[in-house]
Motif scaffolding. Sequence first.
Motif, PDB file in Angstrom:
ATOM      1  N   TRP A  92       0.834  -1.198   0.000  1.00 47.32           N
ATOM      2  CA  TRP A  92       0.000   0.000   0.000  1.00 47.32           C
ATOM      3  C   TRP A  92       0.875   1.257   0.000  1.00 47.32           C
ATOM      4  CZ3 TRP A  92      -0.911   4.385   2.768  1.00 47.32           C
ATOM      5  CH2 TRP A  92      -2.013   5.127   2.345  1.00 47.32           C
ATOM      6  N   THR A  93       2.006   1.226   0.690  1.00 45.84           N
ATOM      7  CA  THR A  93       2.927   2.364   0.688  1.00 45.84           C
ATOM      8  C   THR A  93       3.417   2.648  -0.724  1.00 45.84           C
ATOM      9  OG1 THR A  93       3.593   1.939   2.970  1.00 45.84           O
ATOM     10  CG2 THR A  93       5.109   3.252   1.619  1.00 45.84           C
ATOM     11  N   TRP A  94       3.724   1.579  -1.467  1.00 43.78           N
ATOM     12  CA  TRP A  94       4.124   1.774  -2.861  1.00 43.78           C
ATOM     13  C   TRP A  94       2.991   2.397  -3.666  1.00 43.78           C
ATOM     14  CZ3 TRP A  94       6.202  -3.873  -3.393  1.00 43.78           C
ATOM     15  CH2 TRP A  94       7.451  -3.963  -2.775  1.00 43.78           C
ATOM     16  N   ALA A 151       1.019   9.739  -5.235  1.00 43.04           N
ATOM     17  CA  ALA A 151       1.635  11.053  -5.033  1.00 43.04           C
ATOM     18  C   ALA A 151       2.395  11.482  -6.288  1.00 43.04           C
ATOM     19  CB  ALA A 151       2.564  11.012  -3.819  1.00 43.04           C
ATOM     20  N   THR A 152       3.084  10.564  -6.923  1.00 40.69           N
ATOM     21  CA  THR A 152       3.800  10.872  -8.169  1.00 40.69           C
ATOM     22  C   THR A 152       2.812  11.277  -9.254  1.00 40.69           C
ATOM     23  OG1 THR A 152       5.575   9.335  -7.605  1.00 40.69           O
ATOM     24  CG2 THR A 152       5.365   9.959  -9.931  1.00 40.69           C
ATOM     25  N   PHE A 153       1.707  10.531  -9.362  1.00 38.68           N
ATOM     26  CA  PHE A 153       0.685  10.875 -10.352  1.00 38.68           C
ATOM     27  C   PHE A 153       0.104  12.256 -10.057  1.00 38.68           C
ATOM     28  CE2 PHE A 153      -3.865  10.940 -11.456  1.00 38.68           C
ATOM     29  CZ  PHE A 153      -3.724  11.007 -12.829  1.00 38.68           C
ATOM     30  N   ASP A 154      -0.164  12.551  -8.792  1.00 37.28           N
ATOM     31  CA  ASP A 154      -0.710  13.861  -8.435  1.00 37.28           C
ATOM     32  C   ASP A 154       0.243  14.983  -8.843  1.00 37.28           C
ATOM     33  OD1 ASP A 154      -3.089  12.868  -7.423  1.00 37.28           O
ATOM     34  OD2 ASP A 154      -2.409  12.884  -5.338  1.00 37.28           O
ATOM     35  N   ARG A 155       1.548  14.769  -8.672  1.00 38.27           N
ATOM     36  CA  ARG A 155       2.527  15.780  -9.104  1.00 38.27           C
ATOM     37  C   ARG A 155       2.486  15.945 -10.622  1.00 38.27           C
ATOM     38  NH1 ARG A 155       5.498  13.293  -5.114  1.00 38.27           N
ATOM     39  NH2 ARG A 155       6.653  12.003  -6.596  1.00 38.27           N
ATOM     40  N   ASP A 187      -2.052  10.222 -30.464  1.00 38.36           N
ATOM     41  CA  ASP A 187      -0.758   9.543 -30.480  1.00 38.36           C
ATOM     42  C   ASP A 187      -0.621   8.648 -29.248  1.00 38.36           C
ATOM     43  OD1 ASP A 187       1.874   8.781 -30.611  1.00 38.36           O
ATOM     44  OD2 ASP A 187       2.684  10.812 -30.455  1.00 38.36           O
ATOM     45  N   PRO A 188      -0.322   7.342 -29.431  1.00 32.73           N
ATOM     46  CA  PRO A 188      -0.146   6.453 -28.268  1.00 32.73           C
ATOM     47  C   PRO A 188       0.930   6.944 -27.312  1.00 32.73           C
ATOM     48  CG  PRO A 188      -0.154   5.173 -30.294  1.00 32.73           C
ATOM     49  CD  PRO A 188      -0.157   6.633 -30.693  1.00 32.73           C
ATOM     50  N   MET A 189       1.854   7.753 -27.797  1.00 33.90           N
ATOM     51  CA  MET A 189       2.899   8.280 -26.926  1.00 33.90           C
ATOM     52  C   MET A 189       2.317   9.232 -25.883  1.00 33.90           C
ATOM     53  SD  MET A 189       5.522   6.714 -27.905  1.00 33.90           S
ATOM     54  CE  MET A 189       6.946   7.577 -27.318  1.00 33.90           C
ATOM     55  N   SER A 190       1.083   9.701 -26.081  1.00 36.72           N
ATOM     56  CA  SER A 190       0.484  10.626 -25.123  1.00 36.72           C
ATOM     57  C   SER A 190       0.216   9.963 -23.782  1.00 36.72           C
ATOM     58  CB  SER A 190      -0.812  11.218 -25.686  1.00 36.72           C
ATOM     59  OG  SER A 190      -1.796  10.209 -25.828  1.00 36.72           O
ATOM     60  N   ASP A 191       0.321   8.638 -23.701  1.00 36.85           N
ATOM     61  CA  ASP A 191       0.150   7.941 -22.428  1.00 36.85           C
ATOM     62  C   ASP A 191       1.396   8.014 -21.548  1.00 36.85           C
ATOM     63  OD1 ASP A 191      -2.447   7.162 -22.619  1.00 36.85           O
ATOM     64  OD2 ASP A 191      -2.040   5.084 -23.120  1.00 36.85           O
ATOM     65  N   HIS A 192       2.506   8.432 -22.091  1.00 34.03           N
ATOM     66  CA  HIS A 192       3.748   8.392 -21.322  1.00 34.03           C
ATOM     67  C   HIS A 192       3.676   9.086 -19.971  1.00 34.03           C
ATOM     68  CE1 HIS A 192       6.743   6.813 -24.452  1.00 34.03           C
ATOM     69  NE2 HIS A 192       5.545   6.351 -24.688  1.00 34.03           N
ATOM     70  N   PRO A 193       3.031  10.233 -19.821  1.00 33.40           N
ATOM     71  CA  PRO A 193       2.980  10.845 -18.494  1.00 33.40           C
ATOM     72  C   PRO A 193       2.168  10.027 -17.481  1.00 33.40           C
ATOM     73  CG  PRO A 193       2.362  12.422 -20.182  1.00 33.40           C
ATOM     74  CD  PRO A 193       2.435  11.078 -20.831  1.00 33.40           C
ATOM     75  N   PHE A 194       1.461   9.017 -17.941  1.00 30.38           N
ATOM     76  CA  PHE A 194       0.566   8.298 -17.057  1.00 30.38           C
ATOM     77  C   PHE A 194       1.159   7.011 -16.494  1.00 30.38           C
ATOM     78  CE2 PHE A 194      -2.168  10.950 -19.659  1.00 30.38           C
ATOM     79  CZ  PHE A 194      -2.813  11.645 -18.655  1.00 30.38           C
ATOM     80  N   GLY A 195       2.477   6.886 -16.545  1.00 29.33           N
ATOM     81  CA  GLY A 195       3.112   5.713 -15.945  1.00 29.33           C
ATOM     82  C   GLY A 195       2.790   5.601 -14.467  1.00 29.33           C
ATOM     83  N   ALA A 196       2.817   6.717 -13.758  1.00 29.35           N
ATOM     84  CA  ALA A 196       2.518   6.695 -12.322  1.00 29.35           C
ATOM     85  C   ALA A 196       1.059   6.306 -12.081  1.00 29.35           C
ATOM     86  CB  ALA A 196       2.823   8.046 -11.687  1.00 29.35           C
ATOM     87  N   PHE A 197       0.164   6.758 -12.952  1.00 28.20           N
ATOM     88  CA  PHE A 197      -1.243   6.373 -12.807  1.00 28.20           C
ATOM     89  C   PHE A 197      -1.395   4.860 -12.977  1.00 28.20           C
ATOM     90  CE2 PHE A 197      -5.421   5.411 -14.606  1.00 28.20           C
ATOM     91  CZ  PHE A 197      -6.241   5.962 -13.644  1.00 28.20           C
ATOM     92  N   SER A 198      -0.766   4.315 -14.005  1.00 22.06           N
ATOM     93  CA  SER A 198      -0.831   2.861 -14.225  1.00 22.06           C
ATOM     94  C   SER A 198      -0.232   2.107 -13.054  1.00 22.06           C
ATOM     95  CB  SER A 198      -0.066   2.483 -15.496  1.00 22.06           C
ATOM     96  OG  SER A 198      -0.653   3.066 -16.612  1.00 22.06           O
ATOM     97  N   HIS A 199       0.871   2.601 -12.555  1.00 21.89           N
ATOM     98  CA  HIS A 199       1.537   1.978 -11.413  1.00 21.89           C
ATOM     99  C   HIS A 199       0.628   1.998 -10.188  1.00 21.89           C
ATOM    100  CE1 HIS A 199       5.394   1.938  -8.733  1.00 21.89           C
ATOM    101  NE2 HIS A 199       4.861   0.762  -8.824  1.00 21.89           N
ATOM    102  N   TRP A 200       0.036   3.144  -9.911  1.00 27.60           N
ATOM    103  CA  TRP A 200      -0.877   3.297  -8.776  1.00 27.60           C
ATOM    104  C   TRP A 200      -2.041   2.313  -8.899  1.00 27.60           C
ATOM    105  CZ3 TRP A 200      -4.983   7.643  -8.709  1.00 27.60           C
ATOM    106  CH2 TRP A 200      -5.719   7.615  -7.524  1.00 27.60           C
TER     107      TRP A 200
END
Length: 160
Positions: A30-32, A38-42, A53-66
């Motif tokens: 849960w900490t992870w 928090a990273t996604f919020d930033r 463009d599929p590359m537009s998902d790149h900023p959303f790595g933190a969202f996917s991780h969360w």
Amino acid sequence: MSTQVDVGAAVNGSLRDASLDRLGYLLRHWTWADEAMATFDRELANGWDYDDDPMSDHPFGAFSHWCALLCPFGEAALGHGLLSPFQLEPIRQDLEASLPGLRACRQLLVVIPASLEEHPRVVDLLRDGETLARLRRVHQAFGEALRKEHVSREIDSLDR
């Protein structure tokens, strides 16, 4: 080449019945998830541009991780009694509505697609205006349940 990973090994049983080791693993996991949120919020605060463009998902790595980290909590809560009914009922609808997106994000992180078309774009998962609020409520409920169980065990250990 597409590689599938068995991610079905969810947590079984309630928090109350979890061993001390299992509770520690859950708190770490849960900490992870909390750090990924928090990273996604930033990233969200900095804004993003998206287009076709599929590359537009790149900023959303933190969202996917969360979301990928929240997914097993959701599956365990709904299918294996991780939360008590008192803890689960306030978030049940949010969790049931979020679980398909959580699973899709988990797949984004654990499956190597043969083509870009095989995965949904994260930005498409966020088009529903309720998604983030729903995920935040679910995230908060899991964190609160874990903290309460942890504190309860600490108090119990002092009483011995």
